[in-house]
Design an enzyme around this catalytic site. Structure first.
Site, PDB file in Angstrom:
ATOM      1  N   SER A  55       0.858  -1.190   0.000  1.00  0.00           N
ATOM      2  CA  SER A  55       0.000   0.000   0.000  1.00  0.00           C
ATOM      3  C   SER A  55       0.891   1.236   0.000  1.00  0.00           C
ATOM      4  O   SER A  55       1.728   1.381  -0.881  1.00  0.00           O
ATOM      5  CB  SER A  55      -0.950  -0.023   1.200  1.00  0.00           C
ATOM      6  OG  SER A  55      -1.841   1.081   1.160  1.00  0.00           O
ATOM      7  N   HIS A  59      -2.446  -1.145  -3.410  1.00  0.00           N
ATOM      8  CA  HIS A  59      -3.529  -0.179  -3.226  1.00  0.00           C
ATOM      9  C   HIS A  59      -3.245   1.048  -4.076  1.00  0.00           C
ATOM     10  O   HIS A  59      -2.363   1.845  -3.768  1.00  0.00           O
ATOM     11  CB  HIS A  59      -3.636   0.251  -1.755  1.00  0.00           C
ATOM     12  CG  HIS A  59      -4.082  -0.832  -0.837  1.00  0.00           C
ATOM     13  ND1 HIS A  59      -3.946  -0.761   0.530  1.00  0.00           N
ATOM     14  CD2 HIS A  59      -4.668  -2.029  -1.089  1.00  0.00           C
ATOM     15  CE1 HIS A  59      -4.429  -1.859   1.088  1.00  0.00           C
ATOM     16  NE2 HIS A  59      -4.866  -2.641   0.125  1.00  0.00           N
ATOM     17  N   ASP A  97      -4.602  -4.345   6.040  1.00  0.00           N
ATOM     18  CA  ASP A  97      -4.911  -5.242   4.928  1.00  0.00           C
ATOM     19  C   ASP A  97      -3.711  -6.132   4.611  1.00  0.00           C
ATOM     20  O   ASP A  97      -2.578  -5.660   4.505  1.00  0.00           O
ATOM     21  CB  ASP A  97      -5.290  -4.429   3.691  1.00  0.00           C
ATOM     22  CG  ASP A  97      -5.842  -5.300   2.576  1.00  0.00           C
ATOM     23  OD1 ASP A  97      -6.499  -6.312   2.880  1.00  0.00           O
ATOM     24  OD2 ASP A  97      -5.625  -4.965   1.394  1.00  0.00           O
TER      25      ASP A  97
END
Length: 339
Positions: free
Chosen positions: A160, A187, A280
């Site tokens: 991310s 992401h 995540d």
């Protein structure tokens, strides 16, 4: 959320102030006219989010992002006149930890209102969920199905904030003849995926391309999750996209892909979780480890944002916790070993 605005144009600052004021849940924390002022403002009063322009006098948004993430880390959303005209700067700032990027809303003539403020507000809301996410319940995983075909090894990477640079470092350390297929879930807004794939391709001997529905992992090829839906294995060998689960703030989700791989992929699997904000991927990495796959998390010292790998380390999801410059060699070693 308390939001700091960094932009050298008074009209842009006023426009962003109005957008922030239009949502009762948000308030303006402070404004800065360049990156140097933004760094100082974050030292004095750390906001929940910074809306960062890229091109400014004295210090631009890339260097400001680097300094803020090094000194007083907080979520940063790049908001600039044209993302398409600043692609190198976007990826460089994301490499230092910026979460996402969006064009500044335009103004409706004679009305002074932002014509596409909803997109900016949507991204702010998503970041709010990422920062406040406390994890979701774990679901039971069926047994993996046997893998078929020539591809027996899979490297699954999740990242991310700070991810583009970290992924480039890992891929750049892998040889072009690595005997494994690779899938990346980063992401990033889907509009940036083609550019991200091209950019990563400049840092590695491996071909990199967006994953299409129906693609099959290929040895020596990096497939990148390419939509705002979740990338999953639809069978033991075929990839696809799904909108479920709809309530995840992470789209595409690393957890969803890792858990899908644990469920469907029957060969050797190496899970890698890199820098990122939130949680995540931590649960998904634990699922992979519980299924006796090798799992790797980036260490704190080399993470631009020590959120996702920290969450993985906290629940014992990582077999190895490694500095960024050691991850490629560990994967090469793992791929050369038959388990």
């Amino acid at each position: 959320m308390r939001i700091g605005v960094v932009n050298d144009l008074p009209m842009a600052v006023e426009l962003l102030r109005r957008v922030i004021a239009s949502a009762p849940a948000h308030q303006l924390a402070w404004t800065a006219t360049n990156g140097r002022e933004a760094v100082e403002a974050c030292r004095r009063d750390l906001p929940d989010l910074v809306l960062m322009d890229l091109t400014m006098p004295e210090m631009g948004g890339v260097e400001a992002t680097r300094r803020i993430m090094a000194e007083t880390p907080c979520p940063i959303l790049l908001v600039t006149a044209s993302i398409d005209a600043n692609v190198p700067g976007v990826y460089e700032a994301m490499g230092y930890g910026a979460l996402d990027a969006v064009d500044i809303p335009s103004v409706v003539p004679f009305e002074g209102m932002a014509s596409n403020a909803s997109l900016l507000l949507s991204k702010i809301a998503t970041i709010g969920k990422l920062v406040g996410d406390s994890g979701t319940r774990r679901r039971a995983m069926p047994h993996a199905l046997p893998a078929s075909g020539a591809v027996r090894k899979l490297i699954a990477i999740g990242a991310s904030a700070g991810g583009p640079a970290a992924v480039a470092a890992v891929l750049g350390g892998l040889p072009g003849d690595i005997p494994a297929a690779l899938v990346l879930v980063q992401h990033v807004d889907e509009k940036f995926v083609p550019g991200l794939a091209d950019w990563l391709g400049q840092h590695t001997a491996l071909p990199v391309r967006p994953a299409q529905d129906g693609d099959r992992p290929e040895v020596g090829v990096v497939l990148v999750a390419a939509t705002s839906n979740h990338l999953v294995f639809k069978s033991a060998t075929e990839l696809g996209y799904t909108s479920e689960p709809r309530d995840y703030p992470y789209r595409p989700s690393v957890d969803v892909f890792f858990e899908s791989a644990a469920r469907r992929w029957g060969g050797e699997l190496f899970g890698v979780l890199l820098t990122g904000m939130g949680r995540d991927g931590a649960r998904g990495l634990k699922t992979l480890r519980d299924a006796h796959h090798l799992t790797i998390a980036q260490d704190q010292a080399t993470s631009a944002v020590y959120g996702m790998p920290k969450a993985a380390a906290a629940i014992g999801a990582a077999v190895d916790i490694l500095p960024l410059n050691s991850i490629a060699n560990r994967l090469i070693e793992a791929c050369a070993t038959t388990y």
